[in-house]
Design an enzyme around this catalytic site. Structure first.
Site, PDB file in Angstrom:
ATOM      1  N   CYS A 109      11.171 -23.332  -2.508  1.00 50.57           N
ATOM      2  CA  CYS A 109      10.820 -21.976  -2.057  1.00 50.57           C
ATOM      3  C   CYS A 109      11.805 -20.933  -2.570  1.00 50.57           C
ATOM      4  CB  CYS A 109      10.733 -21.919  -0.533  1.00 50.57           C
ATOM      5  SG  CYS A 109      12.328 -21.871   0.291  1.00 50.57           S
ATOM      6  N   ASP A 148     -16.772  29.270 -16.063  1.00 49.26           N
ATOM      7  CA  ASP A 148     -15.670  30.034 -16.631  1.00 49.26           C
ATOM      8  C   ASP A 148     -14.961  30.826 -15.556  1.00 49.26           C
ATOM      9  OD1 ASP A 148     -17.423  30.910 -19.722  1.00 49.26           O
ATOM     10  OD2 ASP A 148     -16.230  29.146 -19.149  1.00 49.26           O
ATOM     11  N   CYS A 176      17.013 -23.642  -2.447  1.00 48.40           N
ATOM     12  CA  CYS A 176      15.888 -24.549  -2.298  1.00 48.40           C
ATOM     13  C   CYS A 176      15.098 -24.576  -3.584  1.00 48.40           C
ATOM     14  CB  CYS A 176      14.996 -24.082  -1.147  1.00 48.40           C
ATOM     15  SG  CYS A 176      13.509 -25.078  -0.931  1.00 48.40           S
TER      16      CYS A 176
END
Lengths: 159, 476
Positions: B46, B281, B43
């Site tokens: 599409c 730390d 097609c």
């Protein structure tokens, strides 16, 4: 908890740095405090003759007579890579220690690397190098090229 | 005028004629013809994406993926990405009145027709209800590059100025082909300049290949906020970086890794991201109500059970970590963590040692020395990976309590970004003034232990019981 922290007190220096000295060090050699990240703090050796005398001046401009050489205290470094820092070889002189009795001691870098910072406080308070050798009287900070302390004596082990 | 091949779906919806079996042509008043495709997949409009068999196949693939995964949602949002060539054709069709499209859906955008075609099949295959608003996103992408070159040539002929390769790309060893400029955005921007006469020149070739379909299932991320406490002096907050530490102690993961791993397992997320308002730390404890943090769960499969249940489970699982105030927040709220870092205040307690005997009067006098400004050069311990600069930082409050002749406890509130350890021991005199400078310049002061007592931030947002900033900066 407080008691056991106090009784087993090792200073921040002991906990975070390793002390190194070159093999067969001469009067021109410095000692080092090495941080595991790589940065090295240059300090006066425990056996240096200047310790027993009075230090009048610490001169970071080491080649004045020949009109070349860089005043190490005037350098600026930029960025993480410390661009602009003096490239050091082990024989490169960091400073000249001038004592009250007239004797002068040049101090060598002792390692290959980049000079990051010198302790400019020594310009105004040179005796700090004797009275606070491992603290406020440090000499310089160096970023070494590689594993520069591998051939040195590890003084922390003997403590 | 060349005929346009349409599939039976488009034939019906767009052309307006009933489905015609194999190869027959119909003509309109103008003479333009459309041919019902022999194989109803081919097609020109599409590209076969609306063909019911194709749709069923794609839906079955999606269905399988959904069944193999663990999403606990009941609905989803559908997005479709169509090939660029298809989008171009749609735009061209809009400008042409000679095609004789008289179907009921002739003026409906392709996007809508496509979604309509897929919704039903996807619901059947997955059992999930398609909606406009859901946590789960299904994105299906169709690609067909067959006409990329001819379409590009066509547009380049009529709109040459849109196809100039940027100079930067031309300098590369292998400059990308011109076709790479033909994107959906480019097509839509050209479409506004498209005139009917140019549109009439376009040739609607029929595709010979099917579209290639791919899809992605992704659930919206979940953002969690809370505060964590760290009770161990041997546990890093974030993954261990070898050059930072002296290598002592056995470390099994970090706070961020453990919390994230736990949440990841509960939610079956793909990835977790941990952010916190600052960090401490490895040898510093985080006490008090804890440090604000946020975790992002990327593509979580399961909604998490009630927050207090999770909190309790985390706190039971990990000895040295405690999480509190856990709740869900929005992405925007999670971003608050990183804003205004400089203005935040932190409160610490430090166990300090002085080489000379401590004078209680000097300790008491400390309180009046605050607020004060420090100048801190980049500490030696982080100098390897940070530039050397001098930072001004503020200490807002200080309070010292003697413990014995050589030890005291210092409680202080500082500006964010202050290196507290360096303030206490002076960092070779590179932080000034240091604590020794303030108490007794003849003495050497050292720090033995450090705890963070408070991180000053209203977090989670809107939670009035957790850490409101106090006007004078001192915690209860």
């Amino acid at each position: 908890m407080v008691e056991c922290a106090i009784s087993s007190h090792r200073s921040s220096l002991d906990r975070n740095f390793t002390r190194f000295s070159p093999q067969d060090a001469t009067d021109e050699d410095a000692s080092f405090l090495a941080h595991p990240s790589g940065v090295i703090v240059v300090i006066l050796s425990t056996r240096h003759p200047a310790l027993a005398k009075t230090i009048n001046q610490v001169d970071f401009n080491v080649n004045k007579k020949k009109h070349r050489g860089v005043d190490r205290s005037q350098q600026t470094v930029i960025g993480k890579g410390k661009k602009g820092g003096l490239q050091l070889l082990p024989v490169t002189r960091l400073c000249l220690i001038k004592c009250a009795d007239g004797s002068e001691y040049p101090l060598r870098a002792g390692v290959k690397g980049t000079l990051i910072e010198v302790n400019d406080r020594l310009l105004t308070e040179p005796t700090l190098m004797q009275t606070s050798r491992e603290n406020k009287g440090f000499i310089a900070l160096i970023m070494p090229k590689g594993n520069e302390t591998k051939d040195m004596v590890n003084e922390s082990d003997s403590l | 005028m060349a005929g346009m091949t349409l599939c039976s779906v488009c034939e019906r919806q767009v052309r307006g004629k009933a489905k015609v079996e194999g190869g027959a042509s119909t003509s309109t008043a103008d003479g333009a013809t459309t041919t019902a495709a022999a194989a109803s997949e081919a097609c020109a409009l599409c590209f076969g994406t609306l063909n019911p068999q194709f749709v069923a196949r794609v839906a079955a693939d999606v269905g399988r993926a959904v069944k193999n995964d663990f999403y606990d949602v009941k609905d989803f949002v559908l997005s479709l990405n169509m090939p660029v060539s298809l989008i171009l054709r749609e735009e061209i069709v809009k400008m042409r009145d000679d095609l004789g499209f008289a179907g009921t859906l002739a003026s409906v955008p392709f996007r809508i027709r496509a979604i309509d075609a897929y919704i039903g099949a996807l619901y059947e295959a997955t059992g999930l209800r398609p909606t406009k608003c859901s946590n789960l996103n299904l994105t299906i992408t169709f690609s067909n590059d067959e006409f990329l070159k001819p379409d590009c040539d066509f547009l380049q002929d009529h709109f040459p100025d849109e196809f100039i390769m940027p100079a930067k790309k031309m300098r590369l060893a292998e400059p990308p082909p011109i076709e790479s400029l033909l994107t959906k955005v480019k097509v839509l921007s050209i479409a506004s300049r498209l005139q009917a006469d140019v549109a009439k020149k376009f040739n609607f070739e029929t595709p010979t290949n099917n579209c290639v379909s791919s899809f992605e299932l992704s659930r919206d991320p979940i953002f969690l906020a809370g505060r964590y406490c760290k009770f161990s002096r041997n546990l890093p907050q974030s993954p261990w970086t070898a050059d930072d530490h002296a290598g002592s102690g056995i470390v099994g993961g970090s706070v961020s890794e453990q919390v994230c791993q736990f949440l990841k397992q509960k939610s079956l997320a793909d990835v977790t991201r941990f952010t916190a308002s600052g960090r401490e730390d490895i040898d510093v404890r985080m006490l008090g109500e804890g440090r604000p943090f946020a975790v992002q769960l990327v593509n979580p499969r399961k909604k998490l059970p009630e927050w207090s249940t999770i909190e309790q489970e985390i706190n039971r699982t990990f000895n040295d970590i405690r999480v509190s105030f856990l709740r869900q927040v929005t992405r925007a709220e999670a971003d608050i963590l990183k804003i205004g870092e400089e203005e935040k205040r932190k409160t610490y307690t430090a166990l300090c040692y002085s080489s000379k005997r401590v004078d209680p009067a000097m300790l008491a006098a400390l309180q009046d020395k605050a607020p004060l400004e420090l100048k801190q050069k980049t500490p030696v311990r982080v100098l390897k990976r940070r530039p050397l600069i001098e930072r001004p930082r503020n200490i807002f409050q200080m309070h010292a309590i003697p413990i014995d002749d050589h030890h005291f406890q210092l409680r202080l509130t500082t500006q964010a970004g202050t290196y507290v350890k360096e303030f206490v021991h002076g960092d070779f005199g590179r932080t000034r003034p240091s604590l020794a400078d303030l108490i007794d310049p003849e003495s050497e002061v050292d720090i033995l232990e450090l705890d963070v007592e408070m991180v000053d931030l209203e977090w989670p947002p809107g939670n009035i019981t957790a850490q409101q900033p106090v006007p004078n900066g001192l915690a209860k």
